[in-house]
Each structure stands twice: as C-alpha cells, then as structure tokens.
Design a protein around this motif. Structure first.
Motif: not given
Length: 77
Positions: A59-77
């Motif tokens: 039974l293929p069960i998903p497992r957390l491998h890596a997690y990252q969070q970050q503050d960013i700035t959305l720009i019009n590009g």
C-alpha cells in the motif's frame, strides 16, 4: 510536491500547483510561476512547499520528506 500561498489571512492557504519529482540524489532548485488571476495581490505573501515520498510496499502511503515555508514578495513579472 504541493505548494501553497497565503496573504491577508494566514489561516487561508491557496494551492498554487504541484509537480512530480524523481529522486536522483542531487539537490535541485524548484520554482513555481503559477498564474492565478484575481486571487492574490502584489506585495507580501507567505509560501509553503512540501515534498512527499511514497513508501514502497503493498500500500503506497505518502510520507513527509521535506517541508519549507518562507515569506516572499509577489511582483508583476
């Protein structure tokens, strides 16, 4: 590899896409240039990215491998 973005209300996260990845043992840079009209405004935002891994077995069960969070700035590009 799902990712999400939040702005004004940090409790509300919007999915901004995901991709499949195949592990080759090397480190790779990942970016997302999803376009979602009328959902976000330019300026401060917070992103989260998660790398999940499927277990091998009957039974293929998903497992957390890596997690990252970050503050960013959305720009019009």
């Amino acid at each position: 590899m799902p990712s999400s973005l939040s702005q004004a209300d940090p409790r509300v996260h919007h999915g901004i896409g995901g991709t499949s990845a195949i592990c080759d043992g090397a480190e790779h840079r990942w970016s997302n240039s999803a376009i979602r009209k009328n959902t976000f405004t330019l300026g401060a935002a917070h992103v989260e990215a998660t790398v999940m891994e499927r277990s091998s077995g009957a039974l293929p069960i998903p497992r957390l491998h890596a997690y990252q969070q970050q503050d960013i700035t959305l720009i019009n590009g």
